[in-house]
Scaffold this motif. Structure first.
Motif, PDB file in Angstrom:
ATOM      1  N   PRO A 194       0.824  -1.214   0.000  1.00 23.01           N
ATOM      2  CA  PRO A 194       0.000   0.000   0.000  1.00 23.01           C
ATOM      3  C   PRO A 194       0.857   1.262   0.000  1.00 23.01           C
ATOM      4  N   VAL A 195       0.409   2.272  -0.715  1.00 14.99           N
ATOM      5  CA  VAL A 195       1.097   3.558  -0.777  1.00 14.99           C
ATOM      6  C   VAL A 195       0.144   4.653  -0.296  1.00 14.99           C
ATOM      7  N   ASN A 196       0.558   5.378   0.710  1.00 19.48           N
ATOM      8  CA  ASN A 196      -0.246   6.482   1.233  1.00 19.48           C
ATOM      9  C   ASN A 196       0.133   7.756   0.482  1.00 19.48           C
ATOM     10  N   VAL A 208      -9.792  11.594   3.363  1.00 18.38           N
ATOM     11  CA  VAL A 208      -9.521  12.923   2.823  1.00 18.38           C
ATOM     12  C   VAL A 208     -10.231  13.040   1.477  1.00 18.38           C
ATOM     13  N   TYR A 209     -10.601  14.253   1.138  1.00 18.20           N
ATOM     14  CA  TYR A 209     -11.268  14.531  -0.133  1.00 18.20           C
ATOM     15  C   TYR A 209     -10.349  15.406  -0.978  1.00 18.20           C
ATOM     16  N   MET A 259      -8.862   4.330  -2.756  1.00 18.40           N
ATOM     17  CA  MET A 259      -9.352   5.570  -3.327  1.00 18.40           C
ATOM     18  C   MET A 259     -10.682   5.338  -4.025  1.00 18.40           C
ATOM     19  N   PHE A 260     -11.649   6.205  -3.708  1.00 23.65           N
ATOM     20  CA  PHE A 260     -12.970   6.171  -4.313  1.00 23.65           C
ATOM     21  C   PHE A 260     -13.076   7.382  -5.234  1.00 23.65           C
ATOM     22  N   PHE A 313     -10.042   9.499  -0.358  1.00 18.02           N
ATOM     23  CA  PHE A 313      -8.950   8.554  -0.110  1.00 18.02           C
ATOM     24  C   PHE A 313      -8.966   8.089   1.340  1.00 18.02           C
ATOM     25  N   ASP A 314      -8.952   6.785   1.520  1.00 15.41           N
ATOM     26  CA  ASP A 314      -8.914   6.151   2.833  1.00 15.41           C
ATOM     27  C   ASP A 314      -7.448   5.997   3.221  1.00 15.41           C
TER      28      ASP A 314
END
Length: 207
Positions: free
Chosen positions: A22-24, A73-74, A121-122, A114-115
């Motif tokens: 996973p990449v934040n 976050v949006y 990501m949605f 983004f979670d």
């Protein structure tokens, strides 16, 4: 007060590196958004793209109880086209070009959530808006651009952002495919949607 409800379709992807870790991307998004408009613009396929908004979402207590530690976050991205559209007032009229001034563009946007915990990501995109590949390419280019702005860029030592977005499967759609007998061949490749697999793995944050 009238409450209007509307269904919105989101596509879901997991941000990973080439090894599927996973990449934040939160730090990169936040730093990109803090730049001036001209600094956060990137040319993709001959079209200017930029991030326009970034903010942390405030979650209600019920959501937090159900999903402990969840942080969302949006961010909003815009593709700016400077070519005109053909318009007409009535169906019988001839088409006319929509003339734009030198500093005017057609803005086609994409909304993303983004979670940060699970690096999911949605995205909710319009027909002509940026694709998920475009979002990825923008972030990769901004990673390099920020390094140049911060004067930390060295062409001999710089490592490009290792990022890709893998689609997370929709179980209902897959169920429908499995029950269908009207296809010849189908190949599917998805991200691992199991949140348990993230435990013990270090979340990569480039910033």
């Amino acid at each position: 007060m009238v409450v209007k409800k509307q269904k919105v379709k989101f596509e879901v992807y997991k941000a990973t590196d080439s090894d599927d870790h996973p990449v934040n991307i939160v730090g990169l998004l936040q730093q990109s958004n803090s730049l001036r408009n001209d600094q956060k613009e990137v040319k993709l396929y001959g079209v200017t793209v930029r991030i326009d908004k970034f903010e942390k979402l405030i979650l209600d207590d019920q959501t937090l109880r159900k999903f402990p530690g969840l942080e969302l976050v949006y961010f909003h991205m815009t593709k700016l086209r400077d070519d005109g559209l053909a318009i007409t007032k009535e169906r019988k009229d001839n088409l006319e070009n929509l003339d734009l001034d030198a500093d005017e563009y057609l803005a086609e946007d994409i909304n993303c959530i983004f979670d940060t915990k699970n690096c999911l990501m949605f995205i909710q995109r319009n027909f002509h808006s940026l694709s998920i590949t475009g979002v990825c390419n923008y972030l990769v280019k901004m990673h390099k651009k920020i390094a140049k702005i911060d004067k930390t860029y060295d062409k001999d030592t710089y490592e490009e952002l290792n990022l890709k977005f893998k689609p997370v499967p929709d179980k209902e759609i897959l169920k429908g495919i499995a029950e269908s007998d009207n296809y010849r061949r189908i190949e599917l490749s998805f991200a691992n949607a199991s949140l348990e697999s993230f435990k013990g793995q270090e979340t990569l944050n480039k910033f």
